[in-house]
Design an enzyme around this catalytic site. Structure first.
Site, short mmCIF file in Angstrom:
data_model
loop_
_atom_site.label_atom_id
_atom_site.label_comp_id
_atom_site.label_asym_id
_atom_site.label_seq_id
_atom_site.Cartn_x
_atom_site.Cartn_y
_atom_site.Cartn_z
N ASP A 50 0.84 -1.20 0.00
CA ASP A 50 0.00 0.00 0.00
C ASP A 50 0.88 1.25 0.00
O ASP A 50 1.55 1.54 0.98
CB ASP A 50 -0.89 0.02 1.26
CG ASP A 50 -1.81 1.24 1.27
OD1 ASP A 50 -2.90 1.15 0.68
OD2 ASP A 50 -1.42 2.28 1.84
N TYR A 55 3.35 9.74 -0.59
CA TYR A 55 4.40 9.11 0.23
C TYR A 55 5.78 9.28 -0.41
O TYR A 55 6.80 9.07 0.25
CB TYR A 55 4.14 7.61 0.44
CG TYR A 55 2.85 7.24 1.14
CD1 TYR A 55 2.04 8.21 1.74
CD2 TYR A 55 2.43 5.92 1.19
CE1 TYR A 55 0.84 7.86 2.35
CE2 TYR A 55 1.23 5.57 1.81
CZ TYR A 55 0.44 6.55 2.38
OH TYR A 55 -0.75 6.19 2.99
N LYS A 80 -2.71 5.97 -4.37
CA LYS A 80 -3.82 6.88 -4.05
C LYS A 80 -3.67 8.24 -4.73
O LYS A 80 -2.54 8.71 -4.94
CB LYS A 80 -3.89 7.11 -2.52
CG LYS A 80 -3.81 5.81 -1.72
CD LYS A 80 -3.95 6.01 -0.22
CE LYS A 80 -3.59 4.73 0.51
NZ LYS A 80 -2.17 4.58 0.81
N HIS A 111 -7.59 9.61 -1.80
CA HIS A 111 -6.89 9.58 -0.51
C HIS A 111 -7.70 10.20 0.63
O HIS A 111 -7.64 9.73 1.77
CB HIS A 111 -5.55 10.32 -0.67
CG HIS A 111 -4.48 9.85 0.26
ND1 HIS A 111 -3.17 9.73 -0.11
CD2 HIS A 111 -4.51 9.47 1.56
CE1 HIS A 111 -2.45 9.29 0.92
NE2 HIS A 111 -3.25 9.13 1.93
#
Ligand SMILES: NC(=O)c1ccc[n+]([C@@H]2O[C@H](COP(=O)([O-])OP(=O)(O)OC[C@H]3O[C@@H](n4cnc5c(N)ncnc54)[C@H](OP(=O)(O)O)[C@@H]3O)[C@@H](O)[C@H]2O)c1
Length: 273
Positions: A50, A55, A80, A111
């Site tokens: 994930d 990120y 996302k 998200h």
């Protein structure tokens, strides 16, 4: 053998099989830290990762899965759509796919339910699903009112709602709403972001099963019918977190853990968004 156990899956409402257990990589640093964490996870039998554009480590995830040599169809990769990209989701998914080095993801999530753009973003995700850029689409951080609003305009029901979920933030009403609507609830921050692994009640239960607190929290999520994605960058914890398929919590202990809710949030609060 290990990998087939870790591959226990749940069928999404569009027929896609999603492993109930995976590795989260939020706050996992881009570069060696992320490549190594994903490598160790894949070696331990994880098949589900994930990530998210925000990120900043999609390219590391992509590198690790390529280098593993594991066939693409044995992997389940989620990314996302970030908030600022909700006005132009196509550009965002193209960038994510490029970073990951993939021609499609297994799951693409909104998200966060940004009020001004979440509707148009969902309509775009529906197109991506139809075009095959994502095998499944879903949402994240959607509370009950966000889901109810979405049901009014969605042509495609989300497959997944990824939200913070652990015994100290036990959102049963949301879980039941998801179940009723055939949406799988995916528990993020299942270890309460590492902040409650020394909880005395949890330590007691862990001792009873000869398991660690993290393993009890992960097993609890699975026993409640959720998908769960603990994060770690440490090899021994990545392995530890995966060793949850050789036991089940008793009904008595499940009932006990149900009494632990404190509405304790470690991440952002989408209520009111
Ligand atoms: N959609 C969203 O808005 C959203 C928000 C938050 C999270 N997520 C997803 O959910 C994933 C998991 O959530 P999270 O990263 O917030 O938190 P988490 O998985 O609940 O906890 C991670 C923390 O616990 C530590 N930890 C890991 N295994 C442990 C163990 N066996 N014993 C003790 N401590 C342990 C980790 O440290 P080390 O790394 O040092 O081991 C890290 O500090 C994220 O990585 C991300 O993929 C999504």
């Amino acid at each position: 053998m290990q990998s087939s156990i870790l591959n226990q899956s749940i069928r999404l409402n569009n027929g896609v099989e999603m492993p109930v257990f995976g590795l989260g990589v939020w706050k996992t640093k881009s570069g060696n830290e992320c490549v190594e964490a994903v490598n160790w996870a894949l070696e331990a039998g994880y098949r589900h990762i994930d990530t998210a554009k925000i990120y900043g480590n999609e390219s590391d995830v992509g590198r690790a899965i390529r280098e593993s040599g594991i066939p693409r169809d044995e992997l389940f990769i989620t990314t996302k759509l970030w908030n600022g990209d909700q006005k132009n989701p196509r550009k965002a998914i193209e960038e994510s796919l490029k970073s990951l080095g993939l021609d499609r993801v297994d799951l693409y999530l909104i998200h966060f339910p940004v009020g001004s753009t979440r509707k148009q973003a969902w309509k775009e995700l529906e197109k991506f699903y139809k075009e095959g850029l994502a095998r499944a689409i879903g949402v994240s951080n959607y509370m009950i009112p966000h889901l109810q609003e979405l049901f009014e305009y969605a042509e495609i029901t989300p497959t997944v709602n990824q939200v913070e979920y652990h015994p100290f933030l036990n959102q049963n009403e949301l879980l039941n709403t998801c179940k009723k609507n055939n949406i799988v609830l995916e528990a993020y921050s299942p270890l309460a972001h590492g902040q409650r692994v020394s909880d005395a009640k949890l330590l007691d239960i862990a001792k009873k099963y000869g398991k660690t607190p993290a393993q009890i929290l992960i097993r609890w999520a699975i026993d409640k019918g959720m998908v769960v994605i603990p994060k770690s960058v440490r090899k021994e914890r990545i392995l530890e977190n995966s060793q949850v398929f050789d036991f089940k919590l008793s009904q008595e202990d499940l009932n006990e853990i149900e009494t632990w809710n404190e509405n304790f949030r470690t991440c952002w609060d989408p209520t009111g968004a």
